[in-house]
Scaffold this motif. Structure first.
Motif, PDB file in Angstrom:
ATOM      1  N   SER A 188       0.827  -1.209   0.000  1.00  0.00           N
ATOM      2  CA  SER A 188       0.000   0.000   0.000  1.00  0.00           C
ATOM      3  C   SER A 188       0.861   1.258   0.000  1.00  0.00           C
ATOM      4  O   SER A 188       0.545   2.235  -0.690  1.00  0.00           O
ATOM      5  N   LEU A 202       2.233   1.877  -3.482  1.00  0.00           N
ATOM      6  CA  LEU A 202       1.217   2.418  -4.383  1.00  0.00           C
ATOM      7  C   LEU A 202       0.924   3.888  -4.094  1.00  0.00           C
ATOM      8  O   LEU A 202       0.557   4.643  -5.007  1.00  0.00           O
ATOM      9  N   GLU A 203       1.076   4.307  -2.842  1.00  0.00           N
ATOM     10  CA  GLU A 203       0.794   5.695  -2.488  1.00  0.00           C
ATOM     11  C   GLU A 203       1.930   6.635  -2.859  1.00  0.00           C
ATOM     12  O   GLU A 203       1.736   7.853  -2.881  1.00  0.00           O
ATOM     13  N   ASN A 250       3.885   8.701  -5.134  1.00  0.00           N
ATOM     14  CA  ASN A 250       3.635   9.221  -6.476  1.00  0.00           C
ATOM     15  C   ASN A 250       4.894   9.311  -7.318  1.00  0.00           C
ATOM     16  O   ASN A 250       4.810   9.503  -8.538  1.00  0.00           O
ATOM     17  N   GLU A 283       4.123   0.645 -12.976  1.00  0.00           N
ATOM     18  CA  GLU A 283       3.383  -0.114 -13.989  1.00  0.00           C
ATOM     19  C   GLU A 283       4.148  -1.318 -14.541  1.00  0.00           C
ATOM     20  O   GLU A 283       3.554  -2.371 -14.767  1.00  0.00           O
ATOM     21  N   ARG A 322      -7.194   0.027  -4.832  1.00  0.00           N
ATOM     22  CA  ARG A 322      -6.331   1.169  -5.121  1.00  0.00           C
ATOM     23  C   ARG A 322      -5.510   0.922  -6.394  1.00  0.00           C
ATOM     24  O   ARG A 322      -5.348   1.809  -7.230  1.00  0.00           O
ATOM     25  N   LEU A 323      -4.996  -0.295  -6.528  1.00  0.00           N
ATOM     26  CA  LEU A 323      -4.179  -0.617  -7.700  1.00  0.00           C
ATOM     27  C   LEU A 323      -5.000  -0.497  -8.983  1.00  0.00           C
ATOM     28  O   LEU A 323      -4.530   0.050  -9.989  1.00  0.00           O
ATOM     29  N   THR A 327      -7.723   1.283  -9.424  1.00  0.00           N
ATOM     30  CA  THR A 327      -8.109   2.681  -9.632  1.00  0.00           C
ATOM     31  C   THR A 327      -6.987   3.464 -10.298  1.00  0.00           C
ATOM     32  O   THR A 327      -7.232   4.312 -11.164  1.00  0.00           O
ATOM     33  N   GLN A 328      -5.752   3.193  -9.924  1.00  0.00           N
ATOM     34  CA  GLN A 328      -4.623   3.946 -10.455  1.00  0.00           C
ATOM     35  C   GLN A 328      -4.207   3.501 -11.854  1.00  0.00           C
ATOM     36  O   GLN A 328      -3.741   4.314 -12.650  1.00  0.00           O
ATOM     37  N   HIS A 329      -4.373   2.213 -12.184  1.00  0.00           N
ATOM     38  CA  HIS A 329      -3.770   1.693 -13.408  1.00  0.00           C
ATOM     39  C   HIS A 329      -4.772   1.080 -14.386  1.00  0.00           C
ATOM     40  O   HIS A 329      -4.350   0.539 -15.412  1.00  0.00           O
ATOM     41  N   THR A 340      -6.882   2.663 -16.281  1.00  0.00           N
ATOM     42  CA  THR A 340      -6.919   3.469 -17.503  1.00  0.00           C
ATOM     43  C   THR A 340      -5.739   3.148 -18.415  1.00  0.00           C
ATOM     44  O   THR A 340      -5.864   3.176 -19.644  1.00  0.00           O
ATOM     45  N   THR A 341      -4.590   2.845 -17.816  1.00  0.00           N
ATOM     46  CA  THR A 341      -3.415   2.508 -18.620  1.00  0.00           C
ATOM     47  C   THR A 341      -3.523   1.101 -19.192  1.00  0.00           C
ATOM     48  O   THR A 341      -3.137   0.850 -20.342  1.00  0.00           O
TER      49      THR A 341
END
Length: 471
Positions: A284, A287-288, A290, A295, A332-333, A335-337, A339-340
Motif C-alpha cells: 500500500s 502504491l501511495e 507518487n 506499472e 487502489r491498484l 483505480t490507479q492503473h 486506464t493505462t
C-alpha cells in the motif's frame, strides 16, 4: 527745476531661443492661436532651462578634467535635474549636421541644419563576403533516466565504469533487475552459480546508500517483533520519499518472497499473520508513493495481493483484517492503473469469479473473492455475486442459521448493492405483492440469503431494483 526725464519705452528683448521656434512647435501640436507674449515667455523659459542644463553639464566636464562637453555630460546633467535623458545619441559616434541650401520661395527662413545620413552602395555590399551569423540559443530534451536506468546517449555521461561494463557484457542480458530463464541443458549447480554471479552484478548497479537503505528498511519491517516506531517510520519513508525507483524491483521481490514464506506452511501462526499485515502495508505504501513508476512491475505485485486475498487458510485472528486490507489494496491498484491497462480489471474480475463459484474452493477462498469484489465496487458485486451466481453458490453451502466471516462478507456485499433502511419493515407472505417480492428475491439471491433479508422490505426492493436497472 529741471523736468523729469521721460521713461524710455520698454522694448521686448529676445534671447538666443526665438519665439518663432516656440510658435512652430505649437503649430505642430495643433495650437494655432498662440499670442506673441506667451511665445516670448516660453522662449525665455526654454532658454533658461537650456542654460541650466549646460551649466550642470559643464560641472561634469570640469570634474572630468576635460575641455569639451560630451553627450554623457548632458545625460548626467539631465539625470541630476530629474529630467528624462535623451535617447539615440552616443559620444563615440557623434551625429554630423549639414546645412541645407536656402529655399528660394522662403527667403526669410533662417539656416536649416539636418543630420547627414550615410549613403550605402549596394554594389559594394553585394561584392563583400557575407558574414555568417552564429546559431541562436535553443533547447532540446532527452531522457536522463528511464525506469531508473540511464540511457547511453551522448547527452548523458557513462553511468557504469568500464571494468564493470565489460563484466556485464560477458554475462547474459537482464531486464528490470529480473534474472533470465534457466537453460534446460545445464545442471542445477551451474545455474545456481550463474544466478549468484548475476545477482552480484545487479547489486553493483545500486549505490551503497540504497543498499544500506534496503537493509535497514527490511530489518525495521520484519520480523514482526521489531520496534513499532521503526516500522512506522519505514512505511512513512516508503510512502513519501523520492529516489527509490532503482530499489523498487528488489522491494517487490522481497514482498513476494515474504508472502510465499508466510503462506507455505499454512499460515496458522500469529507471526505469519503479522508478517502478512506488514507486507500488505508495504504494498500500500508503494502504491501511495507518487514518485514511483510501478506499472512495469504490476505482474509481480498482483500475485502477492491475490494470494493473501484468496488463500484458503489464514490465521483466524487476522483472516478478516488481511482479506479486507488486501481487497482495499487491490481496489487502489485498479483505480490507479485501469486506464493505462484496460484489460486489467476484466482479468481480476475473472480470477475472483472463478474463486467464488468453483466447486472445489474453500470458504476462505470464497470469502476473499467476495471481499475483493466489494473492494472493486458496486458493478463488480452485481456482476460477480448476483449475475455470476456467487451468492447462490455460497448460500447452498451454508446451513440454516449459520453465521461467520463468509456470511458477513456476503451481507457486506449486499450493503454495497443497496443500503438497508433505517426503519425496516418485514415482508408479509400473505400479501400478494410481498409474496411476489419474496419469490423474486429467492430467484436472485437464493433461499439462504433471501430469508436473511425478509425483515427489511425496502432493502429487498432496493436490491432488486438496482439489479433490474443495470440489466
Amino acid at each position: 527745476m529741471s523736468k523729469p526725464k521721460a521713461k524710455a519705452a520698454q522694448t521686448h528683448q529676445t534671447g538666443i531661443y526665438k519665439s518663432d521656434s516656440v510658435r512652430d512647435v505649437a503649430e505642430s501640436l495643433g495650437i494655432t492661436s498662440l499670442s506673441e507674449t506667451v511665445a516670448s515667455s516660453l522662449a525665455s523659459d526654454v532658454e533658461y532651462r537650456i542654460h541650466q542644463v549646460i551649466e550642470e553639464a559643464s560641472r561634469f566636464m570640469r570634474h572630468a578634467r576635460r575641455t569639451t562637453i560630451t553627450t554623457s555630460d548632458i545625460d548626467q546633467a539631465l539625470r541630476v535635474l530629474n529630467i528624462e535623458p535623451l535617447y539615440g545619441h552616443n559620444p563615440h559616434n557623434p551625429p554630423v549636421f549639414r546645412r541645407a541650401l536656402p529655399f528660394p520661395n522662403a527667403a526669410n527662413v533662417g539656416a536649416v541644419y539636418f543630420v547627414d545620413d550615410e549613403e550605402i552602395d549596394f554594389d559594394r555590399v553585394l561584392r563583400e563576403e557575407k558574414i555568417t551569423l552564429p546559431k541562436g540559443v535553443s533547447w532540446t530534451a532527452h531522457w536522463l533516466a528511464v525506469e531508473g536506468v540511464q540511457p547511453l546517449i551522448p547527452e548523458n555521461p557513462p553511468a557504469i565504469p568500464k571494468d564493470v561494463d565489460q563484466e556485464i557484457t560477458k554475462s547474459p542480458p537482464q531486464t528490470n533487475g529480473t534474472f533470465p530463464l534457466t537453460p534446460p541443458s545445464e545442471s542445477r549447480s551451474t545455474v545456481k552459480k550463474q544466478q549468484q554471479q548475476q545477482q552480484q552484478l545487479v547489486k553493483q548497479v545500486l549505490s551503497r546508500e540504497l543498499q544500506l537503505y534496503y537493509t535497514r528498511l527490511t530489518s525495521s519491517l520484519l520480523p514482526p517483533t521489531a520496534d513499532s516506531a521503526k516500522r512506522t517510520a519505514a512505511l512513512a519513508s516508503l510512502r513519501n520519499d523520492a529516489g527509490l525507483q532503482a530499489l523498487l524491483p528488489y522491494l517487490i521481490r522481497w514482498v513476494g518472497e515474504g508472502v510465499v514464506t508466510a503462506l507455505k506452511e499454512g499460515a496458522q501462526s500469529e507471526a505469519d499473520g503479522r508478517s502478512l499485515e506488514v507486507l500488505l502495508d508495504v504494498v500500500s505504501a508503494i502504491l501511495e508513493n507518487n514518485t514511483l513508476f510501478i506499472e512495469p512491475y504490476l505482474h509481480q505485485l498482483l500475485p502477492a495481493i491475490l494470494s493473501t486475498l484468496l488463500h484458503s487458510t489464514l490465521p483466524p485472528s487476522h483472516a478478516t483484517h488481511l482479506r479486507t486490507s488486501a481487497a482495499q489494496t487491490l481496489s487502489r491498484l485498479l483505480t490507479q492503473h485501469s486506464t493505462t491497462y484496460p484489460s486489467l480489471s476484466p482479468r481480476i474480475m475473472k480470477t475472483l469469479l472463478v474463486a467464488l463459484i468453483s466447486s472445489d474452493k474453500s470458504k476462505g477462498t470464497r470469502e476473499g473473492a467476495i471481499r475483493g469484489l466489494v473492494g472493486i465496487g458496486k458493478e463488480a458485486v452485481r456482476k460477480g455475486l448476483v449475475e455470476g451466481g456467487g451468492v447462490k453458490v455460497v448460500g447452498s453451502e451454508c446451513t440454516p442459521g449459520e453465521t461467520g466471516p463468509l456470511v458477513d462478507s456476503v451481507m457486506t456485499a449486499l450493503h454495497v448493492l443497496h443500503p438497508p433502511s433505517d426503519m425496516p419493515e418485514s415482508l408479509d407472505a400473505t400479501n400478494e405483492g410481498d409474496a411476489k417480492t419474496i419469490e423474486q428475491s429467492r430467484e436472485v439471491l437464493g433461499d439462504f440469503f433471501a430469508e436473511k433479508l425478509y425483515g427489511d422490505k425496502d432493502w429487498v426492493l432496493g436490491i432488486l431494483s438496482s439489479i433490474k436497472q443495470q440489466s
